[in-house]
Motif scaffolding. Structure first.
Motif, mmCIF file in Angstrom:
data_model
loop_
_atom_site.group_PDB
_atom_site.id
_atom_site.type_symbol
_atom_site.label_atom_id
_atom_site.label_comp_id
_atom_site.label_asym_id
_atom_site.label_seq_id
_atom_site.Cartn_x
_atom_site.Cartn_y
_atom_site.Cartn_z
ATOM 1 N N TYR A 413 0.822 -1.204 0.000
ATOM 2 C CA TYR A 413 0.000 0.000 0.000
ATOM 3 C C TYR A 413 0.859 1.259 0.000
ATOM 4 O O TYR A 413 0.406 2.337 0.346
ATOM 5 C CB TYR A 413 -0.970 0.008 1.192
ATOM 6 N N ALA A 414 2.114 1.118 -0.424
ATOM 7 C CA ALA A 414 2.978 2.276 -0.620
ATOM 8 C C ALA A 414 2.519 3.052 -1.849
ATOM 9 O O ALA A 414 1.882 2.496 -2.755
ATOM 10 C CB ALA A 414 4.429 1.826 -0.799
ATOM 11 N N ASP A 415 2.848 4.335 -1.892
ATOM 12 C CA ASP A 415 2.459 5.131 -3.055
ATOM 13 C C ASP A 415 3.039 4.558 -4.340
ATOM 14 O O ASP A 415 2.379 4.542 -5.385
ATOM 15 C CB ASP A 415 2.874 6.603 -2.871
ATOM 16 N N SER A 416 4.280 4.043 -4.272
ATOM 17 C CA SER A 416 4.890 3.488 -5.485
ATOM 18 C C SER A 416 4.140 2.242 -5.956
ATOM 19 O O SER A 416 3.915 2.064 -7.162
ATOM 20 C CB SER A 416 6.361 3.140 -5.223
ATOM 21 N N ALA A 417 3.729 1.370 -5.027
ATOM 22 C CA ALA A 417 2.978 0.171 -5.419
ATOM 23 C C ALA A 417 1.641 0.536 -6.034
ATOM 24 O O ALA A 417 1.190 -0.082 -7.012
ATOM 25 C CB ALA A 417 2.767 -0.737 -4.196
ATOM 26 N N ILE A 418 0.997 1.553 -5.482
ATOM 27 C CA ILE A 418 -0.283 2.017 -6.028
ATOM 28 C C ILE A 418 -0.105 2.514 -7.453
ATOM 29 O O ILE A 418 -0.889 2.193 -8.361
ATOM 30 C CB ILE A 418 -0.878 3.107 -5.123
ATOM 31 N N LEU A 419 0.948 3.290 -7.686
ATOM 32 C CA LEU A 419 1.186 3.849 -9.018
ATOM 33 C C LEU A 419 1.647 2.778 -9.998
ATOM 34 O O LEU A 419 1.292 2.815 -11.178
ATOM 35 C CB LEU A 419 2.208 4.983 -8.934
ATOM 36 N N ILE A 420 2.449 1.833 -9.523
ATOM 37 C CA ILE A 420 2.866 0.731 -10.397
ATOM 38 C C ILE A 420 1.655 -0.089 -10.815
ATOM 39 O O ILE A 420 1.527 -0.498 -11.975
ATOM 40 C CB ILE A 420 3.911 -0.149 -9.688
ATOM 41 N N GLY A 421 0.748 -0.348 -9.869
ATOM 42 C CA GLY A 421 -0.474 -1.063 -10.203
ATOM 43 C C GLY A 421 -1.276 -0.330 -11.265
ATOM 44 O O GLY A 421 -1.799 -0.933 -12.206
ATOM 45 N N LYS A 422 -1.356 0.998 -11.125
ATOM 46 C CA LYS A 422 -2.065 1.801 -12.113
ATOM 47 C C LYS A 422 -1.390 1.716 -13.473
ATOM 48 O O LYS A 422 -2.055 1.537 -14.507
ATOM 49 C CB LYS A 422 -2.117 3.256 -11.629
ATOM 50 N N ALA A 423 -0.071 1.827 -13.496
ATOM 51 C CA ALA A 423 0.660 1.861 -14.768
ATOM 52 C C ALA A 423 0.630 0.523 -15.495
ATOM 53 O O ALA A 423 0.658 0.484 -16.727
ATOM 54 C CB ALA A 423 2.108 2.288 -14.526
ATOM 55 N N ASP A 425 -1.779 -1.919 -14.868
ATOM 56 C CA ASP A 425 -3.155 -2.421 -14.902
ATOM 57 C C ASP A 425 -3.377 -3.654 -14.031
ATOM 58 O O ASP A 425 -4.174 -4.542 -14.376
ATOM 59 C CB ASP A 425 -3.584 -2.742 -16.347
ATOM 60 N N ILE A 426 -2.660 -3.737 -12.906
ATOM 61 C CA ILE A 426 -2.926 -4.802 -11.952
ATOM 62 C C ILE A 426 -3.139 -4.179 -10.570
ATOM 63 O O ILE A 426 -2.932 -2.986 -10.380
ATOM 64 C CB ILE A 426 -1.785 -5.848 -11.890
ATOM 65 N N ARG A 427 -3.560 -4.978 -9.612
ATOM 66 C CA ARG A 427 -3.788 -4.481 -8.263
ATOM 67 C C ARG A 427 -2.453 -4.321 -7.531
ATOM 68 O O ARG A 427 -1.530 -5.132 -7.736
ATOM 69 C CB ARG A 427 -4.693 -5.435 -7.491
ATOM 70 N N PRO A 428 -2.328 -3.317 -6.679
ATOM 71 C CA PRO A 428 -1.076 -3.156 -5.920
ATOM 72 C C PRO A 428 -0.698 -4.413 -5.147
ATOM 73 O O PRO A 428 0.487 -4.758 -5.067
ATOM 74 C CB PRO A 428 -1.393 -1.991 -4.974
ATOM 75 N N PHE A 429 -1.688 -5.103 -4.589
ATOM 76 C CA PHE A 429 -1.381 -6.316 -3.822
ATOM 77 C C PHE A 429 -0.762 -7.384 -4.714
ATOM 78 O O PHE A 429 0.183 -8.073 -4.313
ATOM 79 C CB PHE A 429 -2.638 -6.858 -3.150
ATOM 80 N N ASP A 430 -1.299 -7.545 -5.942
ATOM 81 C CA ASP A 430 -0.755 -8.547 -6.861
ATOM 82 C C ASP A 430 0.705 -8.240 -7.191
ATOM 83 O O ASP A 430 1.537 -9.153 -7.300
ATOM 84 C CB ASP A 430 -1.578 -8.583 -8.149
ATOM 85 N N HIS A 431 1.004 -6.958 -7.363
ATOM 86 C CA HIS A 431 2.392 -6.569 -7.620
ATOM 87 C C HIS A 431 3.271 -6.896 -6.423
ATOM 88 O O HIS A 431 4.346 -7.498 -6.559
ATOM 89 C CB HIS A 431 2.451 -5.069 -7.933
#
Length: 458
Positions: A413-423, A425-431
């Motif tokens: 739930y870090a900002d980077s994980a959230i943005l990576i998930g957005k970029a 197209d997967i969920r931050p948790f999956d990343h």
């Protein structure tokens, strides 16, 4: 509300968010419930008012405003590049070199290293651009996300002209640590050789995973096997985004320079104005408007339509980021950091200090999704301890910065994980869950190095 130590109670919200995230594979809902749990602990029956006040406090924070504007405007710029076919033109150029799976991943790696100025700029640009390349080789989005994440904070922390480096250098300056020339950046450069987590994540583990020397494992192995065998690149429960609209051949489309020039302006201006990505992206948007309208890639009305549509794609991300910051603030109010530091303080001695500092900072950063703020809290504690114990202060400071880097790299739930998930197209948790084994490998190797250097440099 001022921070008061609630002792072991401060661990409850951390446990709540981790357990719920693992159970639900979601991010927002666990953060919301964990934040409410923390607020109930310290506000009791007044929790609703405190929750509202906490949300308003986050929204009024200039740092949060900066983050929202940077993310929103980056969303605008990326969509504008996409609509002009400039991103596709860049991807087509990369494809000339990325003729195999490994080459595609190494191109992603090199692109991430090139965008070393800021982790937000890095993940949004690399993720959005390189998925057009990696998809053609049936590379799972989880593997792409891991490649992007490993060249975000881990590379940014190694470059002395990045946003992370400038902030961390200011922390050293606050402790009176400057170089011979009186510069805090010069002092920070003394830490760079000891930033073991960044060096290992970027230049050891990721390349070895791409080459297959370090094997695929855990959830990442499942994702990659599924992608190769079925062509399904997305984690279970994640639907692929709608395909891009076909480009009208009668409309002029952008080329590679229509991608490279805006990014060059973005990076160049960011560096020139003291590494402020917000100013850089604003100038880049103005430059892109002049370039695209002048070359008839779009008209001004279409440009504005794409601007607002791109900004709008980040709205869900804004909600996640705000909730992540609320959670961080609620944990701080419970005195989580003070409790953990007090618990490990008896073991902070001599050669063990760098390793203990790294592990403790890494765990706190992972638990709280707090990186810069955590470093600002820990550095004033660690530097005097290092001085008193005759431990190299640059080694000790680097252990703090490496711990913060691990948190950014690993926390779901870090900002980077959230943005990576957005970029991607997967969920931050999956990343986060697919890359976690490799982050742990980096952390173990880093801990060993801090033990070795701790006992040989003191």
């Amino acid at each position: 509300m001022d921070a008061v130590s609630y002792g072991a109670l401060s661990l409850i919200p951390i446990a709540t968010v981790i357990i719920l995230a693992v159970t639900t594979k979601k991010t927002f809902e666990p953060l919301l419930l964990a934040t409410l749990t923390a607020i109930i602990i310290y506000a009791k029956g007044n929790f609703f008012t405190e929750f509202v006040n906490g949300a308003l406090a986050v929204m009024a924070d200039p740092t949060i405003g900066w983050v929202i504007l940077v993310c929103g405007l980056m969303g605008s710029l990326l969509l504008i590049l996409e609509k002009a076919n400039a991103s596709s033109a860049f991807a087509r150029t990369i494809e000339k070199f990325a003729t195999t799976r490994k080459r595609a991943l190494f191109c992603t790696w090199l692109f991430g290293i090139f965008l070393f100025i800021d982790d937000y700029l890095n993940v949004l640009t690399v993720g959005n651009t390189m998925k057009k390349v990696t998809d053609k080789f049936n590379i799972s989005r989880a593997f792409l996300a891991y490649s992007v994440g490993s060249t975000a904070a881990p590379i940014v922390v190694l470059v002395p002209i990045s946003t992370w480096a400038i902030f961390f250098a200011s922390l050293l300056a606050n402790e009176g640590i400057v170089g011979p020339d009186g510069s805090a950046i010069t002092a920070y450069m003394q830490c760079i050789p000891y930033l073991f987590y960044g060096w290992i994540a970027v230049f050891v583990v990721l390349p070895l995973v791409i080459l297959g020397v370090i094997p695929l494992m855990g959830p990442m192995k499942k994702q990659e096997l599924k992608a190769r065998e079925t062509g399904d690149l997305f984690p279970p429960g994640v639907l692929p985004p709608a395909p891009e609209e076909a480009h009208d051949p009668s409309v002029k489309q952008g080329g590679i320079w229509d991608f490279v020039l805006p990014l060059t302006v973005l990076v160049g201006v960011t560096i020139a104005v003291g590494n402020d990505v917000l100013k850089g992206v604003i100038v880049a948007l103005v430059f892109t408007a002049v370039l695209y309208v002048g070359r008839k890639l779009t008209n001004f009305t279409e440009y504005l339509d794409h601007f607002w549509a791109g900004f709008g794609t980040m709205v869900q991300i804004f909600g996640l980021l705000v909730m992540a910051f609320m959670f961080k603030n609620a944990c701080a109010t419970l005195g989580f950091t003070d409790y953990v530091i007090a618990s490990v303080a008896p073991y902070m001695n001599g050669g063990l200090l760098p390793a203990i500092v790294f592990v403790t900072t890494a765990l706190m950063a992972f638990a709280m999704a707090n990186f810069w703020g955590l470093a600002a809290i820990v550095i004033p504690i660690v530097i005097p301890l290092a001085t008193a114990m005759n431990v190299d202060i640059y080694l000790a400071a680097a252990a703090v910065f490496s711990g913060a880097t691990f948190g950014s790299h690993a926390c779901f739930y870090a900002d980077s994980a959230i943005l990576i998930g957005k970029a991607t197209d997967i969920r931050p948790f999956d990343h986060a869950i697919t890359q976690l084994p490799y982050a742990i490998i980096c952390a173990v190797l880093t801990t060993i190095l801090y033990l070795v250097f701790g006992f040989n440099i003191i």
